[in-house]
Every structure is written in C-alpha cells, then in structure tokens.
Design a protein around this motif. Structure first.
Motif, mmCIF file in Angstrom:
data_model
loop_
_atom_site.group_PDB
_atom_site.id
_atom_site.type_symbol
_atom_site.label_atom_id
_atom_site.label_comp_id
_atom_site.label_asym_id
_atom_site.label_seq_id
_atom_site.Cartn_x
_atom_site.Cartn_y
_atom_site.Cartn_z
ATOM 1 N N HIS A 110 0.805 -1.220 0.000
ATOM 2 C CA HIS A 110 0.000 0.000 0.000
ATOM 3 C C HIS A 110 0.836 1.267 0.000
ATOM 4 O O HIS A 110 0.508 2.231 -0.707
ATOM 5 N N PHE A 111 1.905 1.289 0.780
ATOM 6 C CA PHE A 111 2.625 2.540 0.986
ATOM 7 C C PHE A 111 3.876 2.697 0.128
ATOM 8 O O PHE A 111 4.396 3.801 0.005
ATOM 9 N N LEU A 169 11.117 0.822 12.981
ATOM 10 C CA LEU A 169 9.987 0.368 13.784
ATOM 11 C C LEU A 169 9.761 1.336 14.948
ATOM 12 O O LEU A 169 10.708 1.732 15.630
ATOM 13 N N LEU A 170 8.490 1.691 15.158
ATOM 14 C CA LEU A 170 8.120 2.605 16.240
ATOM 15 C C LEU A 170 7.039 1.963 17.104
ATOM 16 O O LEU A 170 6.237 1.157 16.624
ATOM 17 N N PHE A 251 6.880 4.070 7.942
ATOM 18 C CA PHE A 251 6.305 4.511 6.671
ATOM 19 C C PHE A 251 4.793 4.323 6.624
ATOM 20 O O PHE A 251 4.100 5.007 5.881
ATOM 21 N N ALA A 252 4.261 3.384 7.428
ATOM 22 C CA ALA A 252 2.822 3.104 7.401
ATOM 23 C C ALA A 252 2.014 4.080 8.243
ATOM 24 O O ALA A 252 0.782 4.123 8.114
ATOM 25 N N ILE A 253 2.684 4.857 9.097
ATOM 26 C CA ILE A 253 1.951 5.751 10.007
ATOM 27 C C ILE A 253 2.466 7.184 9.966
ATOM 28 O O ILE A 253 2.152 7.985 10.858
ATOM 29 N N GLU A 254 3.225 7.521 8.941
ATOM 30 C CA GLU A 254 3.802 8.871 8.881
ATOM 31 C C GLU A 254 2.726 9.947 8.925
ATOM 32 O O GLU A 254 2.861 10.950 9.634
#
Length: 305
Positions: A110-111, A169-170, A251-254
């Motif tokens: 997706h990203f 990773l966060l 990158f998925a939650i920027e």
C-alpha cells in the motif's frame, strides 16, 4: 561535461544543421518556428564556442566554410544516431508486453509499491499486473508468481533476494489511549498495557516486538486482548481508535504521526528495523518485461536502505 554547454549545445547544433541544409537563415528560421535573429544568435554562440567561422555570409547566400562542412558532416552523423536510438527505444517500449504476477505484504504494498505502478505503466503501457496483497510466504512454482516482496530476514533458498528497505519500527498509541491509560516510561511498563498483536501467517504466533536495549536488538513478547491476522493494516486502525499500543513501520503511520492521530512512545528503545526484500527465481530476470520492473523497483526503493 559543462552544464552550460549541456543546456544549449544540441539545440544550437540542430539549428546549425538546418541552416546548412537550407543555405538560408530566414528559411531555417521559418522551418524551425524561430525568428531569423534567434537563428543568427544561435549560430553566433556555436561559432564563439568552437572558435571557428562556420558560414561565409553574403547578401544573397549563406555558404559553409571548409570547417563548417567538416562540422556539418559529423553533426549529421551524430543526430542520425540519436534519432535512431530514440526510435528504437520508442519501438521497444511500444512492443514490450507481458504479465507480471507479484505478491506484496500489505503495508509495503500500500505505501511503497502500489503508488509507483502508475508511473511504470505510463512507461510500459502494455505490461499488465496481477497483484496479491498478503503477508504469507508464497510458492513461486506451484502458485505461479514471478516476484514477491517480504519483510523480516530471508531464509537461505534458491531465490535471488534484493534488499529494498530497512524500515524503522516505532511503538505508538493514540492520544486518547495514552490519556486514559498513561504513557509508558520503561519497557517493563508494557505488561500493564494493551499491546495490539499481529499473528504470523506461517506460525499463528504473535509477531514479537523488536527493541534496542544496551546497544543490541532484542525481540520481546507482548500481550493484549486484540489479535489480528491476514491484514496487518487492521492493527493500525485499532491503534488509531484507541485500542492499545502498537509497534509498526514508520512509513505506514507517517501521516498519523504528522496529524497527531498517533504518538510515538518509548523512543529510548527505538532503533530496530524491519528489512523488506524483493524475491524472484533467477530465471525470471531473463524475461525482459520482468527485468525492467525489477530494475525500476530497485531504482526507486533501494535508496531507502
């Protein structure tokens, strides 16, 4: 090459060849859609750069000097080669076709990959794609895939593996969750929080969280009442709406971080990464339409390593 030269050289050469063919500044200007003054300035720039007089001018006619004749002959050959290469490339792009079956992990698809596909299809409109979004490992032979992208470390196999990204990773949560449950200050505080789980398709077990502790990457197990399988993006939706803490790729939650929908916590343990690699059987790289897409992905994504 000099950058100032790059900006003007080829247009000046094309105008020079046109004047030489027409033996007239005004005729060349008319054919090129320019003014005679613009053509004259272009030739003057070229002569100044070369330190040579290319034309002998009279009130009636324009003739090439001996140096101009030699230069005209060489320039014509170069321009012919450029035109031939451009035409060949256009023909190759127009004729190139085929199907690419690719398996993508949900977030990376997706990203990272899906946003690039329109650009690739503008370049090669006859190449078609069949895309599977899944976090399961695939069997290239029995399932008929050409390419796959997978996260985590790749086991030894007969597949070619090309690293595309090492994703940060966060650990994050929504402001509402943190307001209600408090902000964890130490990794041991996780035992008092709801940690959203993602179940690995290969084992059915929860994906461990990775943290940096004492300069070493460590995997830890967390716990929570909500577990997701198949669609890993569901874990982000749950975190966004206050279900608990989550570890996921930056990158998925920027956008969520920028908009304040999610907040990073336990930053002192950040530093772990999740590798994403492109996998394919060696024989697939021999197929030109697949090789072009492999090279395209590496060009656009390998800068993220």
């Amino acid at each position: 090459m000099d950058t100032a030269l790059n900006r003007t050289m080829f247009s000046n050469i094309e105008i020079f060849c046109l004047v030489a063919e027409q033996q007239s500044f005004s005729n060349a200007a008319h054919q090129a859609g320019l003014t005679p003054a613009a053509v004259s300035r272009s030739i003057a720039r070229l002569e100044q750069r070369l330190g040579l007089q290319l034309f002998s001018r009279t009130t009636r006619k324009v003739r090439l000097t001996q140096a101009g004749e030699e230069y005209f002959f060489e320039c014509k050959q170069v321009l012919k080669q450029i035109i031939a290469v451009e035409q060949r490339l256009k023909n190759d792009s127009a004729q190139l076709s085929g199907m690419i079956r690719i398996s993508l992990p949900t977030p990376f698809g997706h990203f990272r990959v899906l946003p690039l596909l329109p650009k690739f299809q503008r370049l090669y409109p006859e190449i078609k794609f069949e895309i599977q979004l899944t976090n399961k490992n695939v069997d290239f032979i029995t399932e008929g895939f050409d390419l796959a992208i997978r996260g985590r470390n790749i086991p030894d196999s007969n597949l070619i593996a090309r690293r595309l990204e090492n994703a940060d990773l966060l650990i994050v949560a929504s402001p509402e969750y943190l307001k209600k449950n408090g902000i964890p200050s130490n990794i041991t505080d996780l035992q008092h929080h709801q940690c959203i789980q993602y179940l690995l398709p290969s084992t059915g077990k929860a994906l461990p969280w990775s943290i940096l502790l004492n300069q070493e990457i460590m995997d830890i197990q967390t716990q929570g009442y909500l577990s997701c399988n198949e669609d890993i993006l569901a874990t982000i939706t749950l975190a966004r709406y206050g279900a608990g803490l989550l570890q996921t790729c930056r990158f998925a939650i920027e956008d969520d971080l920028k908009q304040g929908r999610l907040i990073e916590v336990l930053q002192q343990y950040a530093g772990a990464q999740r590798p994403f690699s492109l996998l394919y059987p060696k024989i697939k790289y021999e197929q030109r339409h697949i090789r072009l897409f492999i090279d395209f992905l590496i060009e656009h994504l390998s800068t993220l390593i």
